[in-house]
Design a protein around this motif. Sequence first.
Motif, PDB file in Angstrom:
ATOM      1  N   ALA A  91       0.849  -1.186   0.000  1.00  0.00           N
ATOM      2  CA  ALA A  91       0.000   0.000   0.000  1.00  0.00           C
ATOM      3  C   ALA A  91       0.889   1.242   0.000  1.00  0.00           C
ATOM      4  N   ARG A  92       0.516   2.223  -0.819  1.00  0.00           N
ATOM      5  CA  ARG A  92       1.335   3.416  -0.970  1.00  0.00           C
ATOM      6  C   ARG A  92       0.717   4.577  -0.218  1.00  0.00           C
ATOM      7  N   LEU A  93       1.541   5.592   0.017  1.00  0.00           N
ATOM      8  CA  LEU A  93       1.039   6.780   0.690  1.00  0.00           C
ATOM      9  C   LEU A  93      -0.067   7.428  -0.127  1.00  0.00           C
ATOM     10  N   ASN A  94      -1.142   7.774   0.567  1.00  0.00           N
ATOM     11  CA  ASN A  94      -2.255   8.440  -0.100  1.00  0.00           C
ATOM     12  C   ASN A  94      -1.826   9.863  -0.467  1.00  0.00           C
ATOM     13  N   GLN A  95      -1.723  10.121  -1.761  1.00  0.00           N
ATOM     14  CA  GLN A  95      -1.213  11.415  -2.211  1.00  0.00           C
ATOM     15  C   GLN A  95      -2.132  12.571  -1.837  1.00  0.00           C
ATOM     16  N   SER A  96      -3.426  12.290  -1.705  1.00  0.00           N
ATOM     17  CA  SER A  96      -4.375  13.367  -1.412  1.00  0.00           C
ATOM     18  C   SER A  96      -4.497  13.652   0.078  1.00  0.00           C
ATOM     19  N   ALA A  97      -3.947  12.757   0.913  1.00  0.00           N
ATOM     20  CA  ALA A  97      -4.083  12.929   2.369  1.00  0.00           C
ATOM     21  C   ALA A  97      -2.919  13.741   2.915  1.00  0.00           C
ATOM     22  N   SER A  98      -3.243  14.654   3.825  1.00  0.00           N
ATOM     23  CA  SER A  98      -2.196  15.403   4.523  1.00  0.00           C
ATOM     24  C   SER A  98      -1.659  14.545   5.653  1.00  0.00           C
ATOM     25  N   LEU A  99      -0.333  14.518   5.785  1.00  0.00           N
ATOM     26  CA  LEU A  99       0.251  13.688   6.842  1.00  0.00           C
ATOM     27  C   LEU A  99      -0.135  14.180   8.231  1.00  0.00           C
ATOM     28  N   ALA A 100      -0.194  15.477   8.415  1.00  0.00           N
ATOM     29  CA  ALA A 100      -0.654  16.078   9.683  1.00  0.00           C
ATOM     30  C   ALA A 100       0.041  15.439  10.886  1.00  0.00           C
ATOM     31  N   LEU A 101       1.336  15.287  10.793  1.00  0.00           N
ATOM     32  CA  LEU A 101       2.129  14.709  11.883  1.00  0.00           C
ATOM     33  C   LEU A 101       3.084  15.781  12.390  1.00  0.00           C
ATOM     34  N   ASP A 102       2.676  16.494  13.428  1.00  0.00           N
ATOM     35  CA  ASP A 102       3.530  17.566  13.930  1.00  0.00           C
ATOM     36  C   ASP A 102       4.238  17.130  15.201  1.00  0.00           C
ATOM     37  N   ALA A 103       5.116  17.988  15.691  1.00  0.00           N
ATOM     38  CA  ALA A 103       5.932  17.654  16.856  1.00  0.00           C
ATOM     39  C   ALA A 103       5.132  17.673  18.151  1.00  0.00           C
ATOM     40  N   GLU A 104       4.032  18.380  18.212  1.00  0.00           N
ATOM     41  CA  GLU A 104       3.092  18.413  19.332  1.00  0.00           C
ATOM     42  C   GLU A 104       3.610  19.164  20.559  1.00  0.00           C
ATOM     43  N   ARG A 105       4.904  19.138  20.791  1.00  0.00           N
ATOM     44  CA  ARG A 105       5.464  19.795  21.977  1.00  0.00           C
ATOM     45  C   ARG A 105       6.889  20.223  21.672  1.00  0.00           C
ATOM     46  N   PRO A 106       7.444  21.189  22.425  1.00  0.00           N
ATOM     47  CA  PRO A 106       8.832  21.623  22.174  1.00  0.00           C
ATOM     48  C   PRO A 106       9.841  20.530  22.527  1.00  0.00           C
ATOM     49  N   LEU A 107      11.069  20.733  22.045  1.00  0.00           N
ATOM     50  CA  LEU A 107      12.111  19.724  22.203  1.00  0.00           C
ATOM     51  C   LEU A 107      12.399  19.410  23.656  1.00  0.00           C
ATOM     52  N   ASP A 108      12.473  20.439  24.525  1.00  0.00           N
ATOM     53  CA  ASP A 108      12.833  20.173  25.915  1.00  0.00           C
ATOM     54  C   ASP A 108      11.800  19.286  26.605  1.00  0.00           C
ATOM     55  N   GLN A 109      10.530  19.396  26.218  1.00  0.00           N
ATOM     56  CA  GLN A 109       9.516  18.529  26.797  1.00  0.00           C
ATOM     57  C   GLN A 109       9.656  17.092  26.297  1.00  0.00           C
ATOM     58  N   TRP A 110      10.030  16.943  25.031  1.00  0.00           N
ATOM     59  CA  TRP A 110      10.298  15.600  24.513  1.00  0.00           C
ATOM     60  C   TRP A 110      11.476  14.967  25.254  1.00  0.00           C
ATOM     61  N   GLN A 111      12.496  15.756  25.529  1.00  0.00           N
ATOM     62  CA  GLN A 111      13.664  15.237  26.237  1.00  0.00           C
ATOM     63  C   GLN A 111      13.305  14.804  27.652  1.00  0.00           C
ATOM     64  N   GLN A 112      12.518  15.605  28.350  1.00  0.00           N
ATOM     65  CA  GLN A 112      12.087  15.232  29.690  1.00  0.00           C
ATOM     66  C   GLN A 112      11.213  13.979  29.657  1.00  0.00           C
ATOM     67  N   LEU A 113      10.387  13.882  28.629  1.00  0.00           N
ATOM     68  CA  LEU A 113       9.532  12.706  28.489  1.00  0.00           C
ATOM     69  C   LEU A 113      10.371  11.452  28.249  1.00  0.00           C
ATOM     70  N   ALA A 114      11.413  11.587  27.435  1.00  0.00           N
ATOM     71  CA  ALA A 114      12.290  10.447  27.160  1.00  0.00           C
ATOM     72  C   ALA A 114      13.009   9.993  28.423  1.00  0.00           C
ATOM     73  N   LEU A 115      13.501  10.949  29.213  1.00  0.00           N
ATOM     74  CA  LEU A 115      14.203  10.591  30.451  1.00  0.00           C
ATOM     75  C   LEU A 115      13.273   9.867  31.426  1.00  0.00           C
ATOM     76  N   LYS A 116      12.004  10.154  31.331  1.00  0.00           N
ATOM     77  CA  LYS A 116      11.036   9.564  32.256  1.00  0.00           C
ATOM     78  C   LYS A 116      10.424   8.278  31.725  1.00  0.00           C
TER      79      LYS A 116
END
Length: 431
Positions: free
Chosen positions: A211-236
């Motif tokens: 199955a291939r990527l749907n060309q008409s669909a937007s991926l809509a995959l954003d980072a959701e939070r800043p980098l420092d919050q991702w880092q704290q989440l990873a440590l936890k």
Amino acid sequence: MAVEPESVDFAMAYRMALVMDPTWLAARERSRADVEERALGRAGLLPNLSYRYSRARNWSEVRQDTAAGEITSDLDYSSYSSAFTLTQPLFDAAAYAQYREGQARAQAAGLTLERARQALAVRVLEAYTAVLYAEDQLALAETQRRSLEEDTLRAAAFVAGGEGTRTDQLEIEARLRVVEAEEIQAHDALLDARNALRVLTGAVLLDAPLARLNQSASLALDAERPLDQWQQLALKRNPELAAGRRLLEASRQQVKAARAGHLPSMRVYARRQLNDSSAENQVGQRYDTDSLGVEVNLPIYAGGRVSAASDQAQAELEEAIHRLDGTTRELLNDLERQYRTLLSSQRRSDAYAQAVSAASQRLEATRRSILGGERTNLDALDAERQRFESMRDFQRARYDQLLAWLSLRWQAGVLEQGDIDKVSALFASAG
């Protein structure tokens, strides 16, 4: 004989990998083995019941000095011994440390398995998109080859009619040969990519379309939070770091177990023993003995073994500390890289989409200019090649965005089945 599916999407490939991937299966069995560390450590603190039995035929020559001189007699008898012994540790620092170590290792096993499960989703997506990218490369090479073959025929006709130049014809033919070589290379790359995916999913995945990527669909995959919050989440939340901390605790308990070799231990025991003719002076005598007591073991000297084991365990503890520190740094570095890739891949995707549109417009304008005599076929080839490359890079950026989004959640330790389903929904069924 296995029936090959009509088409395979990402979710199906992931489910196949959960059944077939050797790395995942090995991790699962390793976890099963390591979980038993809890029971092994606990066993040292629980009661121990044992049974001992012996029966023997004995021949003895007994010499005895008497007033009349030495008397020698021969004894021929059977002896028998049977005993049940129940022991319970009362104080054993080494056994308690080993119990704590077993708990830590069993907890690390569960965390390591979760890490492997999340990693499998990323590895499958990486192999899956590698196949799609290889298919894109091959399709673009085939399209460009067909276009060049048509241009070669047109150039030959123009030269024959006196409307073109031999130089343009040779240039087109030269580019055709290069594209033919690129097509062969793209075909080999596709086979390699499919084989890599087959390693994960098993032989069921042969030549089934993906199955291939749907060309008409937007991926809509954003980072959701800043980098420092991702880092704290990873440590936890990251399972690898959590497992490393549990293994670090296990190393600390190893140090305590080694140092416990200097400490006394105490246990209570109960024994029921039956002896029959257990010695030459007890031939024919039977003893039924019940015992209840306390046994204390006090180490005095073991040739330096305890000190050496303690130093070794301490060094291994320091090694585990440095190893965990290195793992943490590498993980945070990769998390930042995935975060930046996710942000940049969206911008790259948008830029390449515009580039594809601009290249298509340029190609159309160039073809019109050829009809007006302002451009040559070589200009059209350049415009078409730019369009092909923009289309390829656009797809690569979209695949990178998917991988970065999934990898970011994996490194943060929050990758769940819902995330896998979200990615799989972006693929349209082949067929």
